[in-house]
Design a protein around this motif. Structure first.
Motif: not given
Length: 374
Positions: A131-133, A208-212, A228
């Motif tokens: 995940s991006t996080d 991105p700030s959202e977790n993708i 993304g």
């Protein structure tokens, strides 16, 4: 060739990849964005030969073609335009570009797209999803400890070791070492790579700030990140990473647990009075008390503070570079931290007292030899 696109949408996409472009590139064409239009689909590439970033967006067009567009002048124009549709008209013979907006017309000279270096492809040798996080956390926790020493290229990047049970990220500059391990990211076909610092800094600012989900693929020479509508390909550092496990001291009989923010605030104050070359602070742990002190003999500056702590082990006095401790404590986010020590001339280990189930973080810092002025 002509296409219409929203000025703010285009600016947002260009901003996400613009960081790759350097002011004095090896090849002048790299001062440009590569625009590739396939009917209503626009692919934009930026590169510095080592790292390439690609983004895609939808535009209004019925044509296909490509052109290299000067990055700086295009970015400056779009930043100063209000949100509106803009029309790009490209003369494929002279490579001139005309941008039409409600405000007026702007002409700039493009270049032949065939001169733009080809982006390497990464065959699906090894791959892992995270995940991006997780990726952002791994980068934030390690990148600050990478080395600037070009004579030791392996240490100028972050080592990433994939196994079937976890993934370990390691960085070191010879004075400190960070080992960040995730058990929620694993791969059956284990492998180890070294990712350059610049590529990770670009990822850090672009994620991105959202977790993708981020898809990571790599072979012996390149790594490929996709999230993304952004892709990034970077050349890996082809060097042997130091044997970091051997550096981590095993028997640390001295363990101090202390409030992280109190310790950090105290160090920031004491560091003001430390020698500007060594940044040396002295930690003296006796019983359940920590005394932090520093002095700069050249200017007769000195400071000391006392903090309460939990301590298990004998009394110890040890010196550290305050800048390193401050940076490490800033990057940890637990309420309390543990500092494990063995002897005044051996490395100290800093870990969060309250650990996340999925992550394990260990920060090692080498001591600074004390002059025993008392």
């Amino acid at each position: 060739m002509k296409f219409i696109v929203s000025s703010s949408v285009l600016l947002k996409q260009l901003s996400s990849i613009n960081g790759v472009i350097t002011t004095n590139p090896v090849v002048p064409i790299l001062e440009n964005f590569l625009f590739e239009i396939n009917e209503n689909h626009l692919t934009i590439t930026a590169s510095d030969l080592q790292t390439s970033m690609i983004t895609e967006l939808e535009v209004e067009s019925k044509e296909s073609g490509n052109i290299a567009v000067p990055a700086r002048i295009l970015m400056e124009t779009l930043k100063n335009l209000p949100e509106q549709p803009v029309t790009f008209t490209i003369d494929e013979d002279s490579y001139s570009i005309e941008i039409s907006s409600d405000n007026g017309r702007y002409k700039l000279a493009g270049e032949n797209a065939t001169d733009f270096p080809k982006v390497p492809t990464v065959s699906d040798d090894f791959s892992v999803d995270m995940s991006t996080d997780v990726l952002a956390s791994a980068i934030n926790n390690t990148i600050f400890a990478t080395s600037n020493d070009e004579l030791r290229p392996a240490m100028t990047g972050v080592y990433m070791n994939l196994t079937d049970t976890n993934t370990t990220f390691v960085s070191t500059d010879g004075h400190r070492l960070i080992r960040y391990r995730r058990v929620d990211v694993a791969s059956d076909n284990g492998n180890a790579i070294i990712i350059p610092r610049k590529a990770l800094n670009l990822l850090k600012t672009t994620l991105p700030s959202e977790n993708i989900n981020v898809s990571v693929e790599f072979n012996v020479s390149n790594a490929f990140f996709k999230f993304g509508n952004i892709k990034m390909i970077c050349r890996l550092i082809d060097e042997r990473f130091p044997d970091y496990e051997n550096v981590i001291p095993a028997n640390n009989d001295n363990k101090m647990t202390i409030d992280r923010s109190e310790f950090l605030s105290s160090l920031k104050r004491i560091a003001i009075y430390a020698n500007k070359t060594t940044h040396q602070v002295r930690l003296k742990i006796t019983g359940s008390e920590l005394q932090i002190s520093a002095e700069d003999l050249d200017f007769a500056n000195e400071a000391n503070e006392r903090l309460s702590c939990e301590h298990d082990g004998g009394d110890i006095e040890i010196g550290f570079n305050a800048k390193f401790l401050i940076e490490m404590l800033t990057n940890l986010d637990s309420k309390k931290v543990e500092l494990m020590l063995s002897e005044p001339n051996k490395a100290g280990l800093l870990t969060p007292a309250d650990k996340d189930d999925n992550e394990d973080i260990l920060m090692l810092v080498m001591p600074v030899m004390l002059n025993n002025y008392v």
